[in-house]
Design an enzyme around this catalytic site. Sequence first.
Site, PDB file in Angstrom:
ATOM      1  CG  HIS A 236      58.869  12.422 102.490  1.00  0.00           C
ATOM      2  ND1 HIS A 236      60.198  12.755 102.594  1.00  0.00           N
ATOM      3  CD2 HIS A 236      58.433  12.971 101.347  1.00  0.00           C
ATOM      4  CE1 HIS A 236      60.532  13.491 101.544  1.00  0.00           C
ATOM      5  NE2 HIS A 236      59.481  13.642 100.770  1.00  0.00           N
ATOM      6  NE  ARG A 256      65.753  12.770  99.299  1.00  0.00           N
ATOM      7  CZ  ARG A 256      64.688  11.993  99.201  1.00  0.00           C
ATOM      8  NH1 ARG A 256      64.797  10.803  98.643  1.00  0.00           N
ATOM      9  NH2 ARG A 256      63.514  12.392  99.638  1.00  0.00           N
TER      10      ARG A 256
END
Lengths: 603, 247
Positions: A236, A256
Amino acid sequence: MTSYPTFEHDVLVIGAGGAGLRAAIEASGSGVSVGLICKSLLGKAHTVMAEGGMAAAMGNVDDRDNWKVHFTDTMRGGQYVNNWRMAELHAKEAPDRVRELEAWGAVFDRTKDGKILQRNFGGHRYPRLAHVGDRTGLELIRTLQDHGIHQGIEVYMEVTVVSLLKDGDRVVGCLAYEREHGRFRVFKCKALVLATGGVGRAFKITSNSWEGTGDGHALAYDAGAELIDMEFVQFHPTGMVWPPSVRGILVTEGVRGEGGILTNSEGKRFMFDDIPDNYKDQTADTEEEGWRYVTGDKNARRPPELLTRDHVARCIMREVKAGRGSPHGGVFLDIAWIKEKIQNAPEHIKKKLPSMYHQFKQLANLDITTTPMEVGPTTHYIMGGIRVDSDTQASTVPGLFAAGECAAGINGANRLGGNSLSDLIVFGKRAGEYAAKFAQENAAGSINPSEVEEKAKAALAPFEREGGENPYTIQHDLQEMMQDLVGIVRVEDEMKQALDGLDALKKRATNAFAPGNIDFNPGWHTALDLHNLLTVSEAIARAAIERKESRGGQYRDDYPAKDPEYAKFNFSLKKADDGSMQIAKIPIPEMPAELKQIVEEMG
Amino acid sequence: MAKATFSIRRGGREMAEMVDYTTDVTEGMVVLDAVHQIQAESAGDLACRWNCKAGKCGSCSAEINGMPKLMCMTRLDTIDITQPVTIEPMRAFPPVKDLITDVSWNYEVKKRIKKFKPRKPDADDGTWRMQQEDIDRVQEFRKCIECFLCQDVCHVLRDHEKHQEFIGPRFLVYTAALEMHPLDTENRTEDLKELFGIGYCNITKCCTKVCPEGITITDNAIIPLKERVVDEHYDPLKKLIKLFRKK
């Protein structure tokens, strides 16, 4: 011969995260008796940590979304080595599974017109993730748990499975021990579902809890099942990097999705520098367009921070290697900047990302509403796992089923964020349904007492190795080695070195000593977990060596390009008669015409 | 390198002693890191529960210098480490080994609470409509990570051991989440009064103070539930109406 307490169920589910709970609920609903084994307490499984949401093409926020787009996004994200049938079933069934959670009491965030709200996430073309702030996993596991406890499922908490038991070819139960008193238990069943999650603890920097030791992978492998796609490990892109004690803890992609940007030490949004060709059409050209996308402009394309995880992780590595990283070896993830765009930014951030705010405030002494976070890649998920039938989740061993992270196929070379929680409920349900069916159609098998005796004796061996090695040290050395030699950037020489290293670690593991008595003894547990960690580590290394190309989660520095030849098959690993690990190529069947057409139409 | 000493409860269900362990301290370390280091260095069989190490699973509850906390969220630079730091298991539950307690009672209590029962779907496709402002409160309650620190600190359970008569703050919050769920049609006020012992709570708010999720347990969950019980059972006007209805 010792006789151990024996528990009998039609269907036995090992693992009580999202997939295991959903499987147990489904099996129980079809009228068979169900046992559910948890490694920890009920409700504490790794699902609880999932943050961003679950992907389901409900079209509540953008009505252009439908299962075809979701299917295409999943295949593209997985670089076309996915099991296309699983990707199809997943995209079609996820919306119903999410709505079902609402009927069981889940309380998702809402749209203005009162429907389930959906958010943007990497690799998903439209806002698709049903969520509850950034604690969606907690909502999922609690909903299933609170529904499940009224379904007549027998729950065995803090029980660790040592080995599966077979009658001929078929799995008919398992040997386990309850940790409180360290006593062995025999579980007898007609069908067994593995839902044990991932393997993150094979690596040093990971978002996984102590439980992610590849138990189901290893149990199935030892029972003769095939593992596929083991080279595909997801790093990740955004784990915490500072302070050292929290290194690896996940920072949700939701940051994000809500407008967070990645910058380097020069203050540059470096993700704009490297946009893969197959995502060029879907990615924003300017920062301004990216912002419009995250604020819901349907004509804007998504910012490059929302490219797939494999790609973003590599871009971060590149910045760090080039000396443009943050002070502690990561890059900056900045959500505070949105105060330039919206009025009440701090409140908005706290509302949308409450647990991220809390996590950084408490663990890093940092206020994400004013200061950028430092983040770097962390081992998060394994796309590879037990090879299963797409529709029934049956493994290649009769009576053995698998669902969730420990099963493989749907994600191909890279999983899209949000596709895991939906995978758990879609294929958890299917596994439960078909395991129950298998149990109804087959009589009980028989368990061989001498096999049980032998396995119990082997499990107790760590207590007898007075003067042997500390199991924590062996685990630590394994994690360091896998991180260094089979991590994000891989080369053949290093991985071959890792195979030699694994041989040495296996020898050391046979001399691991567990001090103390048999009651709730984590040292003993660590000694037993080593076998599983070593098995999955070997599978990862062997498959990664054979795949001489870069694709999704696998990046080979010595073969940096994608090779179309390798899109034609998956690698499978199976235990040979002599106990060695055998690797084989399994051709990927051709996609039916109607699915091909969808992929083409959706571009 | 800086060092700190931790005085940890070692022992089983009956016999236990506090044992001192000294280990290195690094920047940003939390109490759970210290326990893990001690496990790996010198006490391989030291039992403690943990999972996420990020305050999301509620497994590593303990009493640190006497204060009920999550070990994974307690930074060493927030406590005094010039003196030995005591780490003990939760006191409201029977000890099992070292830092582990038997919390099974909590799981039994939850089963006794009537499950969610939704109204008929609002739309033809089987879905419901809810406004965000109508679920904000329920979402606050559903943040609960079931660490049971509120149960641990509740004097009705901790000091008076009323586990048979009182379900404790955690399950009053759970009941409140069901009762205030906009879709739920079940009624649990009778149970709150008769079976769950809501009257035992005298609003000392200790539970609210220790909640690592910051849920305002007393003000937002327990007091409104108490009001519902009062409304339903002690409202003189309603009593009168009930009396007439019976006839």
